[in-house]
Design a protein around this motif. Sequence first.
Motif, PDB file in Angstrom:
ATOM      1  N   UNK A  24     -44.235  15.954  -4.675  1.00  0.00           N
ATOM      2  CA  UNK A  24     -45.300  15.808  -5.670  1.00  0.00           C
ATOM      3  C   UNK A  24     -44.794  16.156  -7.070  1.00  0.00           C
ATOM      4  N   UNK A  25     -43.984  17.192  -7.175  1.00  0.00           N
ATOM      5  CA  UNK A  25     -43.408  17.545  -8.477  1.00  0.00           C
ATOM      6  C   UNK A  25     -42.500  16.427  -8.996  1.00  0.00           C
ATOM      7  N   UNK A  26     -41.653  15.880  -8.123  1.00  0.00           N
ATOM      8  CA  UNK A  26     -40.753  14.795  -8.537  1.00  0.00           C
ATOM      9  C   UNK A  26     -41.534  13.539  -8.899  1.00  0.00           C
ATOM     10  N   UNK A  27     -42.598  13.248  -8.155  1.00  0.00           N
ATOM     11  CA  UNK A  27     -43.438  12.086  -8.467  1.00  0.00           C
ATOM     12  C   UNK A  27     -44.091  12.270  -9.842  1.00  0.00           C
ATOM     13  N   UNK A  28     -44.595  13.460 -10.109  1.00  0.00           N
ATOM     14  CA  UNK A  28     -45.264  13.740 -11.389  1.00  0.00           C
ATOM     15  C   UNK A  28     -44.311  13.558 -12.569  1.00  0.00           C
ATOM     16  N   UNK A  29     -43.042  13.858 -12.359  1.00  0.00           N
ATOM     17  CA  UNK A  29     -42.054  13.721 -13.430  1.00  0.00           C
ATOM     18  C   UNK A  29     -41.823  12.261 -13.843  1.00  0.00           C
ATOM     19  N   UNK A  30     -42.238  11.319 -13.004  1.00  0.00           N
ATOM     20  CA  UNK A  30     -42.023   9.896 -13.288  1.00  0.00           C
ATOM     21  C   UNK A  30     -43.107   9.286 -14.172  1.00  0.00           C
ATOM     22  N   UNK A  31     -44.111  10.079 -14.540  1.00  0.00           N
ATOM     23  CA  UNK A  31     -45.190   9.556 -15.372  1.00  0.00           C
ATOM     24  C   UNK A  31     -45.962  10.663 -16.056  1.00  0.00           C
ATOM     25  N   UNK A  32     -47.139  10.280 -16.544  1.00  0.00           N
ATOM     26  CA  UNK A  32     -47.996  11.213 -17.273  1.00  0.00           C
ATOM     27  C   UNK A  32     -49.184  11.684 -16.440  1.00  0.00           C
TER      28      UNK A  32
END
Length: 134
Positions: A24-32
């Motif tokens: 989830x942290x890595x996914x969040x880093x891909x957008x806003x």
Amino acid sequence: MSSARTVITFGTFDVFHVGHLRVLERAAELGDRLVVGVSSDALNLRKKEREPVFSERERMAIIAALKPVDEVFLEESLEQKREYVEKFRADVLVMGDDWKGRFDHLSDVCEVVYLPRTPAISTTALIEKISNIG
């Protein structure tokens, strides 16, 4: 001015562990903005042939409480991924690499990213280990 990028991901998130948090942290880093679909109890039963330890309501509450997560919804069907991507206007679909290639057909509506799973962490293995303790 660039518009905000929305990232969408999906999972059961049963017996929440650090592997879930990392994806989830890595996914969040891909957008806003991060939108998370939590598999319904019925979908989990169809997909994994067992009921989840925690109910869909409990699992949604856990995911919603996490800092990187902006919105949570109930995922009712694997076949509706395209509808979910379009409904939430997602720019990026993130899945674990155990799904690699399964959602490439959605690349016409969003970027598709498969993230590596956290090594040696598995919800199924955790559940088996816990049930063998008793």
